[in-house]
Design a protein around this motif. Sequence first.
Motif, PDB file in Angstrom:
ATOM      1  N   UNK A 205      46.922  33.678  30.739  1.00  0.00           N
ATOM      2  CA  UNK A 205      47.939  33.897  31.738  1.00  0.00           C
ATOM      3  C   UNK A 205      48.070  35.411  31.927  1.00  0.00           C
ATOM      4  N   UNK A 206      48.310  35.815  33.072  1.00  0.00           N
ATOM      5  CA  UNK A 206      47.937  35.363  34.376  1.00  0.00           C
ATOM      6  C   UNK A 206      47.419  36.611  35.064  1.00  0.00           C
ATOM      7  N   UNK A 207      46.365  36.551  35.778  1.00  0.00           N
ATOM      8  CA  UNK A 207      45.749  37.731  36.395  1.00  0.00           C
ATOM      9  C   UNK A 207      46.104  37.747  37.881  1.00  0.00           C
ATOM     10  N   UNK A 208      46.917  38.679  38.301  1.00  0.00           N
ATOM     11  CA  UNK A 208      47.300  38.746  39.705  1.00  0.00           C
ATOM     12  C   UNK A 208      46.273  39.539  40.500  1.00  0.00           C
ATOM     13  N   UNK A 209      46.117  39.126  41.741  1.00  0.00           N
ATOM     14  CA  UNK A 209      45.107  39.755  42.604  1.00  0.00           C
ATOM     15  C   UNK A 209      45.320  41.252  42.720  1.00  0.00           C
ATOM     16  N   UNK A 210      46.571  41.690  42.811  1.00  0.00           N
ATOM     17  CA  UNK A 210      46.839  43.121  42.987  1.00  0.00           C
ATOM     18  C   UNK A 210      46.333  43.930  41.809  1.00  0.00           C
TER      19      UNK A 210
END
Length: 403
Positions: A395-400
């Motif tokens: 958890x958790x890889x954000x696009x930004x």
Amino acid sequence: MSTNSVADGTVTSIAPDGGARRIGLALSGGGVRAATFHLGVLRRLAAAGALEQVSVISTVSGGSLVTAAVFAAAGMKWPSSKDFIENVYPVVRSRMTSRDLFSLEAIGWRGLAEFNIDLVRNRASVLARLLERNWGVSGTLADLPDAPHWLINTTCFETGKNWRFAKREMGDWSFGRHYAPEVALSVVAAASAAVPYVIGAMRLSLPAAGWWETDPATGKQVRSCEPPRSEVRLWDGGAYDNMGLEAITKPGKGLRHCDFLICSDASGPLVAPGRSPFAALFGHGLTSPRLFDVAGDQIRALRSRVLIADIASKTIDGVLLRMGNSVRTVDVKNNRARPVDYYDRFQTDEQATVALRHPTDLKALSIPAFDALARHGFEIADATLTTYAATGFPKSHYWEDRA
């Protein structure tokens, strides 16, 4: 239940027996829309250091085109997660946003003279040459690496069966199989994307010897045989199975070549009746006769239900990533309640719907459109994979954070 092994920033999904969990990918058709969505999914796997665990890839149409582009950009090898993020993804992004793959603009005035009668009688061969020219796809099946095992799906016009290509195999169980195919990768990828009545069948000349009859249940060689024809016509693999599932799993039969399946389905919705077979050249999308569209939509729906049933019954371990879902949709389906402002960091429900409605064509995307579609694939992969603890994804890889 699997756990995570973390070393040097790489996350490895661990199978119950203590070994590394082998990941299988099924990448659907859907033109450049699907190709870009799948790239976003691959980028999410790379963010987890999981591309190294991919053991088999089964592709159709847009999935085949983008996988060929990935291998081409990586020097005919499967990229590491680091190489994908730093080198391969930027190259493929540049190619997909700079030139159409199949349109009048891609062909140009010189192309009208170069391709000549093929624009009427053999448009699939034109697509193959444009794949080489515009996306850098070169080499043959024999140049592919042994791992992961890549299965490229087409539909044989003569037998009506799933004609499959791999590094050391081509054919179907009805026609026979050949175990030393000498076919250009651009031809194979174009055949997989040869939408009936739009691009039309790829005509493939066949070797006269080296064919084997195989057991349809096991795939084992039974006896040598003579090919019934010297040429076959190959349609888009989506005419048989637009999700690329059959090469990896059959209903109730478990998985082949992998332990965990990620099916990335970027198929488009059923839309208004199609236009002329030449519509793709004029930028109107890859449309086909209404009966074909309706039948294909129903087949995909049935395959989706069977896959979900097999996952629910624990016959197989895997997930279905559906284009058009938002992160909120994934949470609602899993009865997960979050604060309303949690979703501010993701694409909106409306943006997810817009992505699904992007035309099924082979035209270059604008950079904003490409990034939006790829981000959609990334976010749906993230939301779905991190919902299921057994996948072992962090958890958790954000696009930004990864753009």
